[in-house]
Design a protein around this motif. Sequence first.
Motif, PDB file in Angstrom:
ATOM      1  N   PHE A 137       0.924  -1.227   0.112  1.00 37.02           N
ATOM      2  CA  PHE A 137      -0.023   0.126   0.228  1.00 37.02           C
ATOM      3  C   PHE A 137       0.987   1.157   0.082  1.00 37.02           C
ATOM      4  O   PHE A 137       1.931   1.264   0.413  1.00 37.02           O
ATOM      5  CB  PHE A 137      -1.025  -0.075   1.254  1.00 37.02           C
ATOM      6  CG  PHE A 137      -0.537   0.390   2.404  1.00 37.02           C
ATOM      7  CD1 PHE A 137      -0.307   1.484   3.064  1.00 37.02           C
ATOM      8  CD2 PHE A 137       0.297  -0.655   3.120  1.00 37.02           C
ATOM      9  CE1 PHE A 137       0.560   1.703   4.375  1.00 37.02           C
ATOM     10  CE2 PHE A 137       0.658  -0.621   4.543  1.00 37.02           C
ATOM     11  CZ  PHE A 137       0.992   0.509   4.954  1.00 37.02           C
ATOM     12  N   GLU A 138       0.090   2.369  -0.564  1.00 40.38           N
ATOM     13  CA  GLU A 138       0.968   3.644  -0.574  1.00 40.38           C
ATOM     14  C   GLU A 138      -0.211   4.585  -0.193  1.00 40.38           C
ATOM     15  O   GLU A 138      -1.338   4.601  -0.463  1.00 40.38           O
ATOM     16  CB  GLU A 138       1.274   4.073  -2.124  1.00 40.38           C
ATOM     17  CG  GLU A 138       2.118   5.186  -2.192  1.00 40.38           C
ATOM     18  CD  GLU A 138       2.684   5.428  -3.529  1.00 40.38           C
ATOM     19  OE1 GLU A 138       3.580   5.792  -3.605  1.00 40.38           O
ATOM     20  OE2 GLU A 138       1.717   5.256  -4.587  1.00 40.38           O
ATOM     21  N   GLU A 139       0.326   5.642   0.835  1.00 47.23           N
ATOM     22  CA  GLU A 139      -0.537   6.660   1.131  1.00 47.23           C
ATOM     23  C   GLU A 139      -0.792   7.408   0.159  1.00 47.23           C
ATOM     24  O   GLU A 139      -0.004   7.858  -0.616  1.00 47.23           O
ATOM     25  CB  GLU A 139       0.059   7.257   2.511  1.00 47.23           C
ATOM     26  CG  GLU A 139       0.546   6.419   3.771  1.00 47.23           C
ATOM     27  CD  GLU A 139      -0.816   6.126   4.592  1.00 47.23           C
ATOM     28  OE1 GLU A 139      -2.072   6.419   4.466  1.00 47.23           O
ATOM     29  OE2 GLU A 139      -0.883   4.919   5.346  1.00 47.23           O
ATOM     30  N   GLN A 140      -2.159   8.166   0.041  1.00 45.09           N
ATOM     31  CA  GLN A 140      -2.398   9.052  -1.014  1.00 45.09           C
ATOM     32  C   GLN A 140      -1.885  10.579  -0.420  1.00 45.09           C
ATOM     33  O   GLN A 140      -2.135  10.713   0.791  1.00 45.09           O
ATOM     34  CB  GLN A 140      -3.846   9.003  -1.478  1.00 45.09           C
ATOM     35  CG  GLN A 140      -4.069   7.365  -2.188  1.00 45.09           C
ATOM     36  CD  GLN A 140      -5.100   7.579  -3.008  1.00 45.09           C
ATOM     37  OE1 GLN A 140      -4.861   8.377  -4.182  1.00 45.09           O
ATOM     38  NE2 GLN A 140      -6.113   7.260  -2.877  1.00 45.09           N
ATOM     39  N   ASP A 141      -1.582  11.446  -1.245  1.00 41.69           N
ATOM     40  CA  ASP A 141      -1.272  12.720  -1.004  1.00 41.69           C
ATOM     41  C   ASP A 141      -2.616  13.538  -0.690  1.00 41.69           C
ATOM     42  O   ASP A 141      -3.577  13.252  -1.309  1.00 41.69           O
ATOM     43  CB  ASP A 141      -0.373  13.425  -1.979  1.00 41.69           C
ATOM     44  CG  ASP A 141       0.979  12.772  -2.176  1.00 41.69           C
ATOM     45  OD1 ASP A 141       1.363  12.027  -0.870  1.00 41.69           O
ATOM     46  OD2 ASP A 141       1.392  12.845  -2.929  1.00 41.69           O
TER      47      ASP A 141
END
Length: 121
Positions: free
Chosen positions: A117-121
Amino acid sequence: MNTNSVIPIFRIFDEHIAKEFYLEYLDFSLDWEHRYGNDFPLYMQISSHLLTLHLTEHYGDCSPGSAIRISISDLEDFHRTLLSKNYKYSRPGIETTEWDTKEVCVIDPFGNKLTFFEEQD
């Protein structure tokens, strides 16, 4: 107590299938292998960047069907790389979640779930 790292352990049932999935498809490196003798179950360590996993054929080490979440950067590039390999058993998508992450979920041949997963800006 100071902790430096956590190393998840996943149950596997077939060395060759595990290596195809983790080393060829997910691009982990094999760090070491251990067996107590000839024709004994395999215990091995694999790693990729800052993530280290232990994979075990030993009954009782852990249960199949475990899950981990792995924070990565450039999830879309990682996703393109996975799809470009044309791995016969997995063609994951990207999900945008209600909690503002983008996620790619892959399930190994033994039922263990890895969510990148990647945190969204």
